[in-house]
Design an enzyme around this catalytic site. Structure first.
Site, PDB file in Angstrom:
ATOM      1  N   CYS A 156     -48.596  43.976 -41.063  1.00  0.00           N
ATOM      2  CA  CYS A 156     -47.781  45.167 -41.347  1.00  0.00           C
ATOM      3  C   CYS A 156     -47.541  45.320 -42.853  1.00  0.00           C
ATOM      4  CB  CYS A 156     -46.452  45.069 -40.600  1.00  0.00           C
ATOM      5  SG  CYS A 156     -45.439  46.545 -40.797  1.00  0.00           S
ATOM      6  N   CYS A 187     -39.812  43.941 -44.377  1.00  0.00           N
ATOM      7  CA  CYS A 187     -38.596  43.532 -43.655  1.00  0.00           C
ATOM      8  C   CYS A 187     -38.455  41.999 -43.771  1.00  0.00           C
ATOM      9  CB  CYS A 187     -38.694  43.963 -42.199  1.00  0.00           C
ATOM     10  SG  CYS A 187     -39.166  45.709 -42.031  1.00  0.00           S
ATOM     11  N   CYS A 204     -39.142  39.470 -40.855  1.00  0.00           N
ATOM     12  CA  CYS A 204     -40.230  39.698 -39.898  1.00  0.00           C
ATOM     13  C   CYS A 204     -41.499  38.896 -40.183  1.00  0.00           C
ATOM     14  CB  CYS A 204     -40.570  41.181 -39.864  1.00  0.00           C
ATOM     15  SG  CYS A 204     -41.790  41.542 -38.568  1.00  0.00           S
ATOM     16  N   CYS A 260     -41.772  47.430 -22.622  1.00  0.00           N
ATOM     17  CA  CYS A 260     -41.625  47.913 -23.994  1.00  0.00           C
ATOM     18  C   CYS A 260     -42.818  47.459 -24.834  1.00  0.00           C
ATOM     19  CB  CYS A 260     -40.325  47.363 -24.576  1.00  0.00           C
ATOM     20  SG  CYS A 260     -40.054  47.912 -26.267  1.00  0.00           S
ATOM     21  N   CYS A 274     -41.035  52.073 -22.729  1.00  0.00           N
ATOM     22  CA  CYS A 274     -40.359  52.039 -24.018  1.00  0.00           C
ATOM     23  C   CYS A 274     -41.417  51.706 -25.061  1.00  0.00           C
ATOM     24  CB  CYS A 274     -39.280  50.960 -23.996  1.00  0.00           C
ATOM     25  SG  CYS A 274     -38.475  50.746 -25.599  1.00  0.00           S
ATOM     26  N   CYS A 306     -33.022  53.792 -28.159  1.00  0.00           N
ATOM     27  CA  CYS A 306     -32.704  52.364 -28.135  1.00  0.00           C
ATOM     28  C   CYS A 306     -32.601  51.950 -29.596  1.00  0.00           C
ATOM     29  CB  CYS A 306     -33.828  51.620 -27.418  1.00  0.00           C
ATOM     30  SG  CYS A 306     -33.662  49.828 -27.504  1.00  0.00           S
ATOM     31  N   ARG A 318     -27.951  45.137 -25.214  1.00  0.00           N
ATOM     32  CA  ARG A 318     -28.974  44.131 -24.883  1.00  0.00           C
ATOM     33  C   ARG A 318     -28.806  42.870 -25.716  1.00  0.00           C
ATOM     34  NH1 ARG A 318     -33.935  46.656 -25.374  1.00  0.00           N
ATOM     35  NH2 ARG A 318     -33.520  47.510 -23.322  1.00  0.00           N
TER      36      ARG A 318
HETATM   37  N1  SAM Z   1     -42.741  47.895 -36.648  1.00  0.00           N
HETATM   38  C1  SAM Z   1     -41.786  48.617 -35.918  1.00  0.00           C
HETATM   39  C2  SAM Z   1     -40.469  48.740 -36.644  1.00  0.00           C
HETATM   40  O1  SAM Z   1     -40.145  47.861 -37.431  1.00  0.00           O
HETATM   41  O2  SAM Z   1     -39.773  49.726 -36.405  1.00  0.00           O
HETATM   42  C3  SAM Z   1     -41.541  48.073 -34.520  1.00  0.00           C
HETATM   43  C4  SAM Z   1     -41.539  46.574 -34.302  1.00  0.00           C
HETATM   44  S1  SAM Z   1     -40.254  45.657 -35.112  1.00  0.00           S
HETATM   45  C5  SAM Z   1     -40.817  44.012 -34.938  1.00  0.00           C
HETATM   46  C6  SAM Z   1     -38.872  45.839 -34.022  1.00  0.00           C
HETATM   47  C7  SAM Z   1     -37.584  45.175 -34.359  1.00  0.00           C
HETATM   48  O3  SAM Z   1     -37.673  43.790 -34.084  1.00  0.00           O
HETATM   49  C8  SAM Z   1     -37.109  45.217 -35.773  1.00  0.00           C
HETATM   50  O4  SAM Z   1     -36.501  46.428 -36.121  1.00  0.00           O
HETATM   51  C9  SAM Z   1     -36.086  44.100 -35.791  1.00  0.00           C
HETATM   52  O5  SAM Z   1     -34.807  44.602 -35.457  1.00  0.00           O
HETATM   53  C10 SAM Z   1     -36.578  43.159 -34.687  1.00  0.00           C
HETATM   54  N2  SAM Z   1     -37.014  41.866 -35.267  1.00  0.00           N
HETATM   55  C11 SAM Z   1     -38.147  41.634 -35.955  1.00  0.00           C
HETATM   56  N3  SAM Z   1     -38.222  40.356 -36.357  1.00  0.00           N
HETATM   57  C12 SAM Z   1     -37.095  39.743 -35.911  1.00  0.00           C
HETATM   58  C13 SAM Z   1     -36.574  38.417 -36.027  1.00  0.00           C
HETATM   59  N4  SAM Z   1     -37.223  37.470 -36.705  1.00  0.00           N
HETATM   60  N5  SAM Z   1     -35.390  38.139 -35.442  1.00  0.00           N
HETATM   61  C14 SAM Z   1     -34.723  39.101 -34.776  1.00  0.00           C
HETATM   62  N6  SAM Z   1     -35.166  40.368 -34.629  1.00  0.00           N
HETATM   63  C15 SAM Z   1     -36.323  40.699 -35.201  1.00  0.00           C
HETATM   64  C1  DTB Z   2     -35.492  44.621 -30.545  1.00  0.00           C
HETATM   65  O1  DTB Z   2     -34.377  45.028 -30.936  1.00  0.00           O
HETATM   66  N1  DTB Z   2     -35.833  43.347 -30.459  1.00  0.00           N
HETATM   67  C2  DTB Z   2     -37.193  43.200 -30.027  1.00  0.00           C
HETATM   68  C3  DTB Z   2     -37.618  44.668 -29.735  1.00  0.00           C
HETATM   69  N2  DTB Z   2     -36.483  45.408 -30.190  1.00  0.00           N
HETATM   70  C4  DTB Z   2     -38.878  45.179 -30.229  1.00  0.00           C
HETATM   71  C5  DTB Z   2     -38.052  42.459 -30.987  1.00  0.00           C
HETATM   72  C6  DTB Z   2     -37.546  41.086 -31.334  1.00  0.00           C
HETATM   73  C7  DTB Z   2     -38.571  40.454 -32.189  1.00  0.00           C
HETATM   74  C8  DTB Z   2     -38.282  39.022 -32.487  1.00  0.00           C
HETATM   75  C9  DTB Z   2     -39.294  38.410 -33.390  1.00  0.00           C
HETATM   76  C10 DTB Z   2     -40.681  38.355 -32.837  1.00  0.00           C
HETATM   77  O2  DTB Z   2     -40.882  37.956 -31.651  1.00  0.00           O
HETATM   78  O3  DTB Z   2     -41.638  38.655 -33.568  1.00  0.00           O
HETATM   79 FE1  SF4 Z   3     -43.463  45.797 -39.934  1.00  0.00          FE
HETATM   80 FE2  SF4 Z   3     -42.020  43.820 -38.957  1.00  0.00          FE
HETATM   81 FE3  SF4 Z   3     -40.863  45.634 -40.503  1.00  0.00          FE
HETATM   82 FE4  SF4 Z   3     -41.693  46.334 -38.023  1.00  0.00          FE
HETATM   83  S1  SF4 Z   3     -40.075  44.861 -38.524  1.00  0.00           S
HETATM   84  S2  SF4 Z   3     -41.987  47.471 -39.919  1.00  0.00           S
HETATM   85  S3  SF4 Z   3     -43.495  45.011 -37.847  1.00  0.00           S
HETATM   86  S4  SF4 Z   3     -42.479  44.199 -41.124  1.00  0.00           S
END
Ligand code: SAM
Ligand code: DTB
Ligand code: SF4
Length: 347
Positions: free
Chosen positions: A87, A91, A94, A131, A162, A222, A294
């Site tokens: 990506c 963030c 992430c 989802c 979702c 959501c 959730r």
């Molecule tokens: N890329 C898209 C976005 O960021 O909108 C969708 C996928 S993103 C991984 C979805 C959500 O996962 C993020 O907004 C964040 O709230 C959650 N998330 C990602 N990494 C995480 C982590 N290490 N711990 C907890 N939540 C996480």
């Molecule tokens: C949300 O609030 N939590 C989920 C879903 N929406 C997409 C994602 C959690 C991701 C946790 C880190 C991972 O597994 O990469």
């Molecule tokens: Fe990309 Fe992760 Fe940010 Fe979603 S949360 S936009 S997958 S870096």
């Protein structure tokens, strides 16, 4: 309690339309905005909830929960990462951001038959919602088309659908709606004042704009955030205030506990006291009494007792299945045993 009297339940009752034409009310009504239009909840009111003695906070949250939901029923969603890694965004939490050195590899979009096989397995284990998540800043049109097909086919299997695909551009929410999408997940992640410490490649306003696009086509929203990123309690309250003060709060509010992944900037953050996480769930329940709250990422590190407290505090939805997107989640058998021990049923 003072806090509960300051909450005024949004009135969604359609008002009579003064016209003799055949246009329906819904076609005239402007969609609810994600921008706060009134301050139902001041950050200080939410801080006052956090400051209550733990038992008082849980009692209040559980009472609100019982007034609005069956306290023993928990909605279960299964997640699938349909496009993993690589990506462009930054963030800080992430593991899928290309710029951080984690074990997550950049993979292509999954094939339709693999997605449908995962959806069938989720349905067979008792999930009601599937989802699909993609590690995109937002979908390009050529990426969106195969995802629309996934959505319509998953929906045809009798599951709620979702998707979480990042920021949406004009016209994309309409396409998702036409494909049969029930929910779109797009998190605010944290309070506006802390946001810039975690993400710089897109703004808070970008996120609110995407939520408005989702609302404008009547897809359920959501949206929630991540707790334990080093934010202050006031910033946790600030996130909840943003969500609770929306003209129409999200139908579903995921509260994630940061899953710390080596290689990401937030790895090594001081871990949050689990009882502070429970307080956050309770405050979410009180401030958004009609939303599903959730208990999302982080369950693997919590143990049964903390999860039980979260359900008591008003959490009524979980992600179900061994994997979230790239990180682990409790085994299905462990969740089944927990549900049995607590007398919970799945929605
Ligand atoms: N890329 C898209 C976005 O960021 O909108 C969708 C996928 S993103 C991984 C979805 C959500 O996962 C993020 O907004 C964040 O709230 C959650 N998330 C990602 N990494 C995480 C982590 N290490 N711990 C907890 N939540 C996480
Ligand atoms: C949300 O609030 N939590 C989920 C879903 N929406 C997409 C994602 C959690 C991701 C946790 C880190 C991972 O597994 O990469
Ligand atoms: Fe990309 Fe992760 Fe940010 Fe979603 S949360 S936009 S997958 S870096």
């Amino acid at each position: 309690m003072e806090q509960s009297t300051s909450y005024s339940k949004p009135d969604h009752t359609p008002q009579p339309v003064m016209t003799t034409s055949v246009i329906q009310f819904d076609a005239l009504k402007s969609p609810a905005s994600s921008q706060p239009t009134e301050t139902r909840w001041q950050v200080e009111d939410i801080m006052a909830l956090f400051a209550l003695p733990f038992n008082d906070l849980l009692f209040q949250a559980h009472s609100v929960h019982r007034q609005h939901f069956d306290p023993n029923a928990v909605q279960v969603s299964t997640l699938l990462s349909i496009k993993t890694g690589g990506c462009s965004e930054d963030c800080g939490y992430c593991p899928q951001a290309a710029r951080y050195h984690t074990e997550v590899e950049n993979e292509p979009l999954m094939a339709l038959d693999e997605v449908l096989a995962a959806a069938k397995a989720a349905k067979d284990s008792g999930a009601s919602r599937f989802c699909m998540g993609a590690a995109w800043r937002g979908p390009k049109q050529k990426d969106l088309e195969p995802v629309l097909k996934m959505i319509s086919e998953v929906k045809a299997m009798g599951l709620q659908t979702c998707a979480t695909l990042g920021m949406l551009k004009d016209g994309q929410a309409e396409q998702l709606k036409a494909a049969g999408l029930d929910f779109y997940n797009h998190n605010l992640d944290t309070a506006p004042e802390f946001y810039g410490d975690v993400i710089t490649t897109r703004t808070y306003q970008d996120r609110l704009d995407t939520l408005d696009r989702v609302r404008s086509v009547a897809i359920n929203v959501c949206s929630g955030g991540i707790i334990g990123m080093g934010e202050s309690r006031a910033q946790r309250a600030g996130l909840l205030a943003q969500l609770a003060n929306m003209e129409q709060p999200p139908e579903s509010v995921p509260i994630n506990l940061l899953t710390q992944v080596e290689g990401t900037p937030l790895h090594g953050t001081d871990p949050l006291d689990p009882l502070e996480f429970v307080r956050t769930i309770a405050a979410a329940r009180i401030t958004m009494p009609n939303s599903f709250v959730r208990l999302s990422a982080g369950r693997q590190s919590m143990g049964d007792a903390v999860q039980a407290l979260c359900f008591m505090a008003g959490a009524n939805s979980i992600f179900y299945g061994e994997k979230l997107l790239t990180t682990g989640n409790p085994e299905v058998e462990a969740d089944q045993a927990l549900f049995t021990k607590l007398g919970l049923t799945k929605i």
